[in-house]
Design a protein around this motif. Structure first.
Motif, short mmCIF file in Angstrom:
data_model
loop_
_atom_site.label_atom_id
_atom_site.label_comp_id
_atom_site.label_asym_id
_atom_site.label_seq_id
_atom_site.Cartn_x
_atom_site.Cartn_y
_atom_site.Cartn_z
N THR A 77 0.84 -1.20 0.00
CA THR A 77 0.00 0.00 0.00
C THR A 77 0.87 1.24 0.00
N TRP A 78 1.91 1.23 0.83
CA TRP A 78 2.79 2.39 0.93
C TRP A 78 3.54 2.61 -0.37
N ALA A 79 3.97 1.54 -1.02
CA ALA A 79 4.67 1.66 -2.30
C ALA A 79 3.73 2.28 -3.34
N ALA A 80 2.47 1.86 -3.35
CA ALA A 80 1.49 2.43 -4.29
C ALA A 80 1.26 3.91 -4.01
N LEU A 81 1.13 4.27 -2.75
CA LEU A 81 0.95 5.68 -2.40
C LEU A 81 2.16 6.51 -2.79
N ARG A 82 3.35 5.99 -2.54
CA ARG A 82 4.58 6.71 -2.89
C ARG A 82 4.69 6.89 -4.41
N GLU A 83 4.24 5.87 -5.16
CA GLU A 83 4.27 5.98 -6.62
C GLU A 83 3.35 7.10 -7.10
N VAL A 84 2.18 7.18 -6.50
CA VAL A 84 1.21 8.20 -6.89
C VAL A 84 1.65 9.58 -6.40
N LEU A 85 2.10 9.65 -5.16
CA LEU A 85 2.47 10.94 -4.57
C LEU A 85 3.86 11.39 -4.96
N GLY A 86 4.71 10.48 -5.37
CA GLY A 86 6.06 10.83 -5.75
C GLY A 86 6.84 11.42 -4.59
N ASN A 87 7.55 12.48 -4.85
CA ASN A 87 8.38 13.13 -3.84
C ASN A 87 7.65 14.25 -3.12
N ARG A 88 6.37 14.20 -3.10
CA ARG A 88 5.60 15.29 -2.51
C ARG A 88 5.48 15.20 -0.99
N LEU A 89 5.96 14.11 -0.41
CA LEU A 89 5.92 13.99 1.04
C LEU A 89 7.21 14.55 1.62
N VAL A 90 7.10 15.70 2.22
CA VAL A 90 8.26 16.30 2.86
C VAL A 90 7.87 16.75 4.26
N THR A 91 8.85 16.81 5.11
CA THR A 91 8.61 17.28 6.46
C THR A 91 8.49 18.80 6.45
N ASP A 92 8.02 19.37 7.54
CA ASP A 92 7.94 20.83 7.64
C ASP A 92 9.32 21.46 7.46
N ASN A 93 10.33 20.84 8.07
CA ASN A 93 11.69 21.38 7.96
C ASN A 93 12.23 21.25 6.54
N GLU A 94 11.94 20.14 5.87
CA GLU A 94 12.36 19.99 4.48
C GLU A 94 11.68 21.02 3.60
N TYR A 95 10.42 21.29 3.87
CA TYR A 95 9.69 22.28 3.10
C TYR A 95 10.31 23.66 3.28
N GLN A 96 10.72 23.98 4.51
CA GLN A 96 11.38 25.26 4.76
C GLN A 96 12.68 25.37 3.96
N LEU A 97 13.40 24.26 3.83
CA LEU A 97 14.62 24.25 3.02
C LEU A 97 14.29 24.50 1.55
N VAL A 98 13.23 23.88 1.06
CA VAL A 98 12.80 24.10 -0.33
C VAL A 98 12.46 25.57 -0.53
N GLU A 99 11.72 26.15 0.39
CA GLU A 99 11.35 27.56 0.29
C GLU A 99 12.58 28.47 0.35
N PHE A 100 13.56 28.10 1.16
CA PHE A 100 14.80 28.85 1.26
C PHE A 100 15.49 28.86 -0.11
N VAL A 101 15.59 27.68 -0.74
CA VAL A 101 16.23 27.59 -2.06
C VAL A 101 15.43 28.40 -3.08
N ARG A 102 14.12 28.25 -3.07
CA ARG A 102 13.28 28.98 -4.02
C ARG A 102 13.47 30.49 -3.89
N GLY A 103 13.64 30.94 -2.66
CA GLY A 103 13.83 32.36 -2.43
C GLY A 103 15.15 32.90 -2.94
N HIS A 104 16.09 32.01 -3.22
CA HIS A 104 17.41 32.45 -3.64
C HIS A 104 17.74 32.15 -5.10
N VAL A 105 16.84 31.52 -5.84
CA VAL A 105 17.16 31.16 -7.23
C VAL A 105 16.36 31.96 -8.25
N GLY A 106 15.59 32.92 -7.78
CA GLY A 106 14.90 33.81 -8.71
C GLY A 106 13.95 33.14 -9.67
#
Length: 163
Positions: A77-106
């Motif tokens: 079940t988890w493998a099927a969910l991961r296949e559908v969701l892909g890399n969209r499961l991130v922690t709050d801290n990982e999301y903050q890192l993504v936002e940090f990068v986005r803020g610096h790459v224009g």
């Protein structure tokens, strides 16, 4: 490396949290602490609606705990969910890192991991931060003072953390 069984992992986290079975049971809304003992031995699985509260009690990320639970208890079940969701499961801290990068790459979508310099600099610093977090968790459970991060990027980075 094969991860330790979930029951052993939960036992380690519970021990590191420095809380009693009674305290954890109360935080999860269970009237009896024997439920926590059953989780530690693996004779009971943590219900999915208790993943968030358990993660908060243990001071870990709920996405990580959910991943561990589903990977062991319902791997197909988890493998099927991961296949559908892909890399969209991130922690709050990982999301903050993504936002940090986005803020610096224009607005660009740089392939950061393709740059050797990026990997060579970031990997050791993430290791330092993870070591710091482990020390902080151990210090908290032992009621000791907080550790310090030694040298490098981790010291220069305005790394703020919650006690």
């Amino acid at each position: 490396m094969t991860p330790v069984p979930l029951r052993q992992y939960l036992s380690q986290l519970i021990a590191a949290a420095g809380k009693t079975n009674v305290e954890i049971a109360e935080a999860l809304g269970y009237p009896r602490s024997n439920v926590i003992a059953m989780l530690k031995t693996g004779s009971m699985k943590l219900p999915l609606d208790k993943v968030g509260p358990m993660a908060r009690v243990l001071g870990i990320d709920p996405v990580h705990l959910l991943d561990r639970i589903l990977a062991e208890s319902s791997p197909n079940t988890w493998a099927a969910l991961r296949e559908v969701l892909g890399n969209r499961l991130v922690t709050d801290n990982e999301y903050q890192l993504v936002e940090f990068v986005r803020g610096h790459v224009g607005g660009y979508d740089p392939r950061l991991t393709e740059f050797d310099d990026f990997r060579d600099v970031l990997a050791p610093e993430l290791t330092k931060i993870a070591h710091f977090e482990r020390q902080r968790a151990e210090a908290s459970s032992a009621r000791r003072s907080e550790p310090t991060v030694e040298g490098g990027f981790a010291r220069r980075w305005p790394y703020k953390h919650s006690p």
